[in-house]
Design a protein around this motif. Sequence first.
Motif, PDB file in Angstrom:
ATOM      1  N   PRO A  94       0.824  -1.222   0.000  1.00  0.00           N
ATOM      2  CA  PRO A  94       0.000   0.000   0.000  1.00  0.00           C
ATOM      3  C   PRO A  94       0.853   1.264   0.000  1.00  0.00           C
ATOM      4  CG  PRO A  94       0.101  -0.913   2.202  1.00  0.00           C
ATOM      5  CD  PRO A  94       0.840  -1.873   1.315  1.00  0.00           C
ATOM      6  N   VAL A  95       1.401   1.603  -1.150  1.00  0.00           N
ATOM      7  CA  VAL A  95       2.404   2.670  -1.242  1.00  0.00           C
ATOM      8  C   VAL A  95       1.833   4.055  -0.929  1.00  0.00           C
ATOM      9  CG1 VAL A  95       3.896   1.412  -2.823  1.00  0.00           C
ATOM     10  CG2 VAL A  95       1.998   2.776  -3.735  1.00  0.00           C
ATOM     11  N   LYS A  96       0.509   4.209  -0.934  1.00  0.00           N
ATOM     12  CA  LYS A  96      -0.091   5.506  -0.622  1.00  0.00           C
ATOM     13  C   LYS A  96      -0.596   5.579   0.820  1.00  0.00           C
ATOM     14  CE  LYS A  96      -1.534   6.472  -5.388  1.00  0.00           C
ATOM     15  NZ  LYS A  96      -2.689   6.801  -6.274  1.00  0.00           N
ATOM     16  N   PHE A  97      -0.213   4.629   1.635  1.00  0.00           N
ATOM     17  CA  PHE A  97      -0.641   4.571   3.031  1.00  0.00           C
ATOM     18  C   PHE A  97      -0.146   5.794   3.807  1.00  0.00           C
ATOM     19  CE2 PHE A  97       0.827   2.990   7.319  1.00  0.00           C
ATOM     20  CZ  PHE A  97      -0.409   3.031   7.943  1.00  0.00           C
ATOM     21  N   ASP A  98      -1.080   6.556   4.331  1.00  0.00           N
ATOM     22  CA  ASP A  98      -0.769   7.712   5.167  1.00  0.00           C
ATOM     23  C   ASP A  98      -1.881   7.860   6.205  1.00  0.00           C
ATOM     24  OD1 ASP A  98      -0.163  10.078   6.398  1.00  0.00           O
ATOM     25  OD2 ASP A  98       0.080  11.248   4.560  1.00  0.00           O
ATOM     26  N   PRO A  99      -1.710   7.275   7.385  1.00  0.00           N
ATOM     27  CA  PRO A  99      -2.791   7.280   8.370  1.00  0.00           C
ATOM     28  C   PRO A  99      -3.117   8.661   8.924  1.00  0.00           C
ATOM     29  CG  PRO A  99      -0.788   6.404   9.341  1.00  0.00           C
ATOM     30  CD  PRO A  99      -0.520   6.565   7.878  1.00  0.00           C
ATOM     31  N   THR A 100      -2.227   9.638   8.722  1.00  0.00           N
ATOM     32  CA  THR A 100      -2.553  10.995   9.178  1.00  0.00           C
ATOM     33  C   THR A 100      -3.739  11.549   8.384  1.00  0.00           C
ATOM     34  OG1 THR A 100      -0.978  12.053   7.659  1.00  0.00           O
ATOM     35  CG2 THR A 100      -0.154  11.429   9.834  1.00  0.00           C
ATOM     36  N   ILE A 101      -3.878  11.126   7.122  1.00  0.00           N
ATOM     37  CA  ILE A 101      -5.023  11.552   6.311  1.00  0.00           C
ATOM     38  C   ILE A 101      -6.295  10.897   6.862  1.00  0.00           C
ATOM     39  CG2 ILE A 101      -6.068  11.472   4.016  1.00  0.00           C
ATOM     40  CD1 ILE A 101      -3.246  11.580   2.842  1.00  0.00           C
ATOM     41  N   TRP A 102      -6.223   9.606   7.170  1.00  0.00           N
ATOM     42  CA  TRP A 102      -7.377   8.918   7.750  1.00  0.00           C
ATOM     43  C   TRP A 102      -7.816   9.618   9.040  1.00  0.00           C
ATOM     44  CZ3 TRP A 102      -5.408   3.117   7.838  1.00  0.00           C
ATOM     45  CH2 TRP A 102      -5.176   2.686   6.528  1.00  0.00           C
ATOM     46  N   ALA A 103      -6.845   9.884   9.903  1.00  0.00           N
ATOM     47  CA  ALA A 103      -7.159  10.486  11.209  1.00  0.00           C
ATOM     48  C   ALA A 103      -7.758  11.879  11.046  1.00  0.00           C
ATOM     49  CB  ALA A 103      -5.899  10.546  12.070  1.00  0.00           C
ATOM     50  N   ASN A 104      -7.271  12.616  10.069  1.00  0.00           N
ATOM     51  CA  ASN A 104      -7.772  13.968   9.845  1.00  0.00           C
ATOM     52  C   ASN A 104      -9.238  13.952   9.409  1.00  0.00           C
ATOM     53  OD1 ASN A 104      -8.042  16.358   7.551  1.00  0.00           O
ATOM     54  ND2 ASN A 104      -6.947  17.005   9.384  1.00  0.00           N
ATOM     55  N   TYR A 105      -9.561  13.080   8.470  1.00  0.00           N
ATOM     56  CA  TYR A 105     -10.949  12.978   8.009  1.00  0.00           C
ATOM     57  C   TYR A 105     -11.859  12.489   9.123  1.00  0.00           C
ATOM     58  CZ  TYR A 105     -10.490  13.982   3.011  1.00  0.00           C
ATOM     59  OH  TYR A 105     -10.316  14.610   1.789  1.00  0.00           O
ATOM     60  N   ALA A 106     -11.382  11.500   9.886  1.00  0.00           N
ATOM     61  CA  ALA A 106     -12.195  10.949  10.965  1.00  0.00           C
ATOM     62  C   ALA A 106     -12.446  11.995  12.053  1.00  0.00           C
ATOM     63  CB  ALA A 106     -11.506   9.722  11.563  1.00  0.00           C
ATOM     64  N   LYS A 107     -11.436  12.759  12.393  1.00  0.00           N
ATOM     65  CA  LYS A 107     -11.600  13.788  13.426  1.00  0.00           C
ATOM     66  C   LYS A 107     -12.604  14.849  12.981  1.00  0.00           C
ATOM     67  CE  LYS A 107      -9.077  17.051  16.340  1.00  0.00           C
ATOM     68  NZ  LYS A 107      -7.738  17.602  16.697  1.00  0.00           N
ATOM     69  N   LYS A 108     -12.497  15.294  11.740  1.00  0.00           N
ATOM     70  CA  LYS A 108     -13.429  16.300  11.240  1.00  0.00           C
ATOM     71  C   LYS A 108     -14.862  15.759  11.228  1.00  0.00           C
ATOM     72  CE  LYS A 108     -10.182  18.976   8.423  1.00  0.00           C
ATOM     73  NZ  LYS A 108      -9.789  19.370   7.042  1.00  0.00           N
ATOM     74  N   ALA A 109     -15.006  14.439  11.006  1.00  0.00           N
ATOM     75  CA  ALA A 109     -16.335  13.833  10.989  1.00  0.00           C
ATOM     76  C   ALA A 109     -16.915  13.669  12.386  1.00  0.00           C
ATOM     77  CB  ALA A 109     -16.286  12.486  10.284  1.00  0.00           C
TER      78      ALA A 109
END
Length: 466
Positions: A94-109
């Motif tokens: 998964p070369v595009k794996f960046d959990p900071t993006i996941w966390a950012n979207y989840a926090k905003k939600a």
Amino acid sequence: MKKIAALTYFLFISFLTFAQIYQPPTDTKVAAKLSQWGDKKFGLFMHWGIYSIPGIVESWSINSEDASWIPRDSTLNYEAYKKWYFDLNKQFNPVKFDPTIWANYAKKAGMQYVVFTAKHHDGFALFDTKQSEYKVTNAAVPFSSNPKANIVKEVFSAFRNEGFMIGAYFSKPDWHSEYYWWPRYATPDRNNNYDIRLHPQRWQQFKQFTYNQINELMSDYGAVDILWLDGGWVRPKATVNEEVLSWGAPIPAWDQDIDMPKIAKMARAKQPGLIMVDRTVHGEYENYQTPEQKIPERPLSYPWETCMTMGNAWGYVPNDTYKSTNTLIHLLIDIVAKGGNFLLDVGPKPDGTFPDVVLQRLTEVALWMDINKEAIYATEPIAPYKTANVCFTKSKNGNMYALYLVDENSEVPVRIILKSVPKMPKRISLLGVKSVLKWKQVGNGVEIILPKEVMGLKHALVFKIN
């Protein structure tokens, strides 16, 4: 995760049984953390693993039970299929794996805790376990050379940095481990495939293997708040009850006891106050219940969390059908009004990104939560909980909220009647609208005339009642 044909019956028996034997934690640190978790209300669940590469059901296709919900779209014989499946680790990159993006979207939600699959039933570990070579950091895995190869560490760190409570999903059964599925024998079902009574030492090795892996997760990955254990058929035989029998799965003649007291003692020594969720094994180590893909009809007398998929599948499946934003918000409201938490599951793609539709849903949920979160977080249920299209919650400071569910295909009405209001209000305001509302009492409810500004609101209108 698993689908159950007799789901309604299962949940009825589950709620009944759990209510009878629920054991509130006696450890004050656990009780305090459980209360903290209960105030969070909204969490993110993620199923991710080698099954995401072909986009198939997570782990279950290598189980040989004949069930309609276990698809295996292949002409390979069973042993060849298992080899194909287990060898998917050699494609995991998964070369595009960046959990900071996941966390950012989840926090905003508005999500405030996360539960991530450290290891599913297939045994492929997304952390750097020393107990097995079947892991993401093994040299046979293309992603192993990536600086972010220790995926669980990266996910926990990214979400912890955003203030999330951290939950580790861990499968008690391990279908890749020779101590659970012994290569000497066939693997006819989900259970271990040898008689533990005849081979106690082999089962002891599996118990130690499980203990050691959980020890690693509790020792090497920072603060963990929740240990979310799946695979409820791995349990002491004495705990098999009507609920377990309702699954329709084979029940072996021997114990599959992995010694939860020993695991819990170790885990809480490493993580004081750790919430244990040995799901469906009711008692001391199931601090809250986890109804799957279902919301109870009424509030329950113990802590609970509905785990539900945003699409139809737990993991990533191409062209999956996703619930609308309107539906997701209504589910959240219904769950919170009954005193539960909502753990919403998504499956990341093989490249490590969320599907575009997931990002869209999270962004739209964020817009609603930004206005209305005070009616969600740290609230309690208040009778009548839900009447037709209105739900009620109560904050700890005494404010009451009436959440009017707007139909997805309808315009916001100009006049609303809230029936069966728990207490007659002195003042009513509408979150997201500055205008003073015109209202009057009508029987045991109130009639509200809505201002023009309401036309910009969607999904659910939240009335704050003082």
